[in-house]
Design an enzyme around this catalytic site. Structure first.
Site, PDB file in Angstrom:
ATOM      1  N   SER A  63      35.421  -8.803 -46.743  1.00  0.00           N
ATOM      2  CA  SER A  63      34.297  -7.933 -46.427  1.00  0.00           C
ATOM      3  C   SER A  63      34.221  -6.784 -47.436  1.00  0.00           C
ATOM      4  O   SER A  63      34.171  -7.028 -48.638  1.00  0.00           O
ATOM      5  CB  SER A  63      34.416  -7.428 -44.985  1.00  0.00           C
ATOM      6  OG  SER A  63      33.210  -6.841 -44.555  1.00  0.00           O
ATOM      7  N   ASP A 209      30.818 -13.086 -43.183  1.00  0.00           N
ATOM      8  CA  ASP A 209      31.940 -12.152 -43.258  1.00  0.00           C
ATOM      9  C   ASP A 209      33.277 -12.836 -42.952  1.00  0.00           C
ATOM     10  O   ASP A 209      33.459 -13.445 -41.892  1.00  0.00           O
ATOM     11  CB  ASP A 209      31.689 -11.026 -42.259  1.00  0.00           C
ATOM     12  CG  ASP A 209      32.607  -9.835 -42.466  1.00  0.00           C
ATOM     13  OD1 ASP A 209      33.713 -10.015 -42.996  1.00  0.00           O
ATOM     14  OD2 ASP A 209      32.201  -8.716 -42.100  1.00  0.00           O
TER      15      ASP A 209
END
Length: 727
Positions: A63, A209
């Site tokens: 991320s 993500d």
């Protein structure tokens, strides 16, 4: 005799020291976890590692940790990361919309009537929706600029520092690790928060993500470079407490946080006594607090400094540090000139429509800032899920590849808008607007827009828009519509009658598209207007109640405001001229608006005119005053005349902003308004000057503007407003 043991002890210590110095440095793996804006703390950790001269053998990130890890492995310094973060517009980063000033004028027209966020695709498989609140267009361009894509395509497998980036396959839930391939798309995939940022489509997979499956990828650095010592930096957000969970958004956020926390716990369990765990104190900083990146970075540095005693044994001397750092950073070569610009990947859209936005010249280095602006303009045409680029070297030539991705949920769309309007004088009304929008019906980009509206106003309309050449500078347009809306008649501020105004129009025009500046059209228009007296006495001459006419139309619309609603700067002009071929009347209308901002203040002005330069206007074409910021003390459409003049000046104070991902700011405003009627068509007022003072609070929401306000006139008229939606 006591001297011998002392000597033996000293000899043992010296031998141990020599052995320790001769021992090889353990392999070090750096892990940068995900945490949204809290991930800026990683920059501070890197600053401490570089200050202590601690080299690492590989790095893995998830991320926002992937953003920092990818940039660092690409040779970007922590100081450069700080500057990039400071220069980014984080309020705009999660709004893919092209700056309104730069938006194609046709898209501005669509946004006036329909909510951009309401777009849904329609096709043989039914209705489909965009996969995220934002497509990630600005995020991708920011990543490109951060990793210096102007020096050529950055590939993970070509970096000097082994890098791993973790993402999640949304279809299978599998952990996906990028160890090779293009760098920027991998970073973008790892940052695609489900529901907020659209997944990255790659090789038939939809990637999001990596925090869902491995937010702190400790195992990855052990596998990647055989790390014997792991430096793990955890910046994850704490779980919400029960009292904080109340909305659908907070429930979704908590579900993602639970998944993340579970896999972080498993990663932490694998840390051994030689590993180093860093958890910066980020209390009060949320995953959305990008504006506080400097504070996050500082707290990251403080956390790393606090355990410098554990990091110091991993440090190397200057002779070993300099080669490692040089290998990481390399030479900062100038960008090579672009030899060729090539547009790839289009199936429906003509390449010329992308090329018209691009100003990058050949035989000159890539201007990343200008290219980003040009690609956002192209994205603003509304046909693409994203518009990316790559600079590649092919046969000793630098080729700039422009990579637009057409919307998979297009090319036909449903569009919607709604409004709720409540006033003191007229009660409450609602409106619902919907349209079928078909695009790229032919190779030049023909479009069909069929719309309907119900509520306070009822309407049906259809428009065929046909560009006449590939760059879409010249076009032809056919419009047809029928509408009916009620109007009230007032005498001494009392509503005594209601009548319905019905219009049927047919217009054929040709024009020139002035790009983001505006549009000029010339054509023929036929109008059939009727006025039905619904409730109350008959007050109008029957000759005024029905009129058919046909004539020449000239329309000029220019729009350089920086926002559709509640702009802070810019100007806009709309002017329409219609001459009846039968010589009955000539109608001219003009509306000029301007805004300028000074600090937290926005100052605005508006001047408008509607009138006949020949003959008398029919009732359905007459000018009207009344309504919010159109002589606010009076009801909407209360004042009707052959000729009306209007103007106002206003001052607005920005008193706050809506949260990240929503648009605009909240303002408290005061307006001084004035109007004049000539040859009024109702008995409510004699000709003369009218005034109003208006106080209001307003802002922009995902559903359009919202405002509450009150208006007062020196003549004694008063009104209050509550509005939400698309006007």
């Amino acid at each position: 005799m006591k001297t011998l043991p002392a000597l033996l002890c000293g000899l043992c210590l010296a031998t141990a020291a020599i052995s320790a110095a001769a021992a090889p440095r353990p392999k070090v793996g750096l892990v940068l976890g995900g945490g949204g804006a809290r991930g800026a703390a990683h920059i501070g950790v890197l600053e401490t590692l570089e200050r202590l001269q601690v080299p690492v053998d590989c790095v893995a990130g998830t991320s926002f940790g992937a953003l920092v890890a990818g940039a660092w492995a690409a040779g970007i310094t922590p100081a450069e990361m700080r500057r990039a973060m400071a220069g980014a517009d984080w309020n705009a980063m999660f709004q893919d919309n092209t700056d309104y000033t730069e938006l194609a004028f046709r898209q501005k027209q669509l946004q006036r009537r329909y909510l951009p966020g309401s777009e849904a695709g329609i096709g043989p498989d039914g209705i489909t929706y965009p996969p995220g609140a934002v497509s990630g267009q600005r995020i991708q361009l920011f990543i490109n600029q951060l990793v210096r894509a102007d020096r050529g395509e950055r590939r993970i497998d070509a970096l000097k520092l082994p890098l791993s980036i973790v993402a999640t396959d949304l279809g299978t839930g599998e952990r996906v690790v990028f160890r090779d391939g293009p760098l920027a798309p991998a970073m973008r995939a790892s940052m695609a928060v489900p529901g907020l940022v659209a997944p990255l489509s790659l090789d038939g997979r939809k990637l999001v993500d990596g925090g869902l499956v491995d937010n702190l990828p400790v195992r990855e650095v052990r596998e990647r470079c055989g790390a014997e010592v792991v430096i793990a930096v955890n910046v994850g957000s704490p779980l919400l407490v029960a009292d904080q969970i109340g909305s659908l958004l907070s429930v979704s956020a908590q579900m993602v946080a639970l998944l993340t926390e579970q896999n972080v716990t498993r990663s932490l369990a694998t840390l051994g006594p030689r590993d180093i765990y860093i958890k910066p104190v980020l209390d009060g900083i949320t995953a959305a607090d990008f504006a506080r990146f400097a504070t996050s970075a500082q707290r990251g540095a403080e956390a790393a400094d606090f355990i410098a005693y554990a990091l110091q044994p991993l440090a190397v001397d200057e002779a070993a540090w300099r080669p490692w750092l040089y290998a990481l950073r390399g030479e900062r070569e100038d960008s090579a000139p672009v030899d060729l610009v090539r547009i790839e990947g289009l199936a429906r859209v003509a390449p010329e429509t992308v090329q018209r936005h691009v100003t990058q010249a050949t035989d000159t280095p890539l201007d990343t800032e200008t290219l980003n602006r040009d690609l956002l303009r192209a994205y603003g045409d509304g046909w693409y899920e994203q518009v990316n680029y790559a600079l590649v070297s092919t046969h000793r030539r630098q080729v700039l590849r422009l990579l637009p991705v057409e919307k998979p949920w297009g090319p036909d769309y449903l569009r919607f808008a709604l409004n709720l309007d409540s006033t003191l004088n007229q009660g409450s009304t609602f409106g619902l607007r919907a349209a079928l929008h078909r695009t790229w019906l032919n190779r030049l980009g023909g479009e069909l827009l069929v719309g309907a509206e119900i509520g306070g106003r009822t309407a049906l309309d259809a428009q065929w828009y046909q560009p006449l050449e590939p760059t879409q500078r010249w076009f032809a347009q056919l419009d047809a519509g029928i509408s009916s809306e009620p109007r009230d008649l007032y005498v001494d501020e009392r509503r005594i009658a209601r009548f319905d105004v019905e219009r049927r129009t047919l217009t054929l025009s040709a024009g020139v598209d002035l790009r983001s500046l505006g549009q000029l059209r010339l054509g023929l228009q036929g109008v059939d207007g009727r006025v039905h007296e619904d409730v109350g006495p008959e007050l109008f001459d029957p000759a005024q109640l029905r009129r058919r006419s046909s004539g020449t139309l000239l329309a000029l619309e220019l729009d350089q405001l920086n926002r559709l609603y509640f702009p802070t700067d810019g100007w806009a002009l709309r002017a329409h001229w219609f001459r009846d071929h039968g010589g009955q009347y000539t109608r001219l209308s003009a509306d000029l608006r301007a805004n300028v901002s000074v600090g937290a203040w926005v100052f605005g002005a508006r001047a408008a005119y509607t009138g006949s330069t020949q003959g008398d206007l029919p009732l359905f074409e007459a000018g009207t005053l009344g309504g919010f910021l159109n002589l606010s003390a009076y009801a909407t459409g209360q004042l009707v005349a052959d000729t009306v003049h209007y103007g106002h000046v206003r001052a607005e104070r920005i008193v706050g902003r809506l949260p990240l991902g929503l648009r605009g700011d909240m303002r408290l405003g005061l307006a001084l308004e004035g109007g004049r009627l000539s040859n009024p068509y109702t008995v409510s007022l004699a000709p003369g000057n009218l005034t109003s003072v208006t106080l209001y609070l307003g802002g922009e929401t995902p559903f359009g503007p919202v405002y509450i306000g009150v208006g007062h006139s020196a003549a004694g008229a008063n009104n209050a407003y509550l509005f939400l939606g698309t006007p």
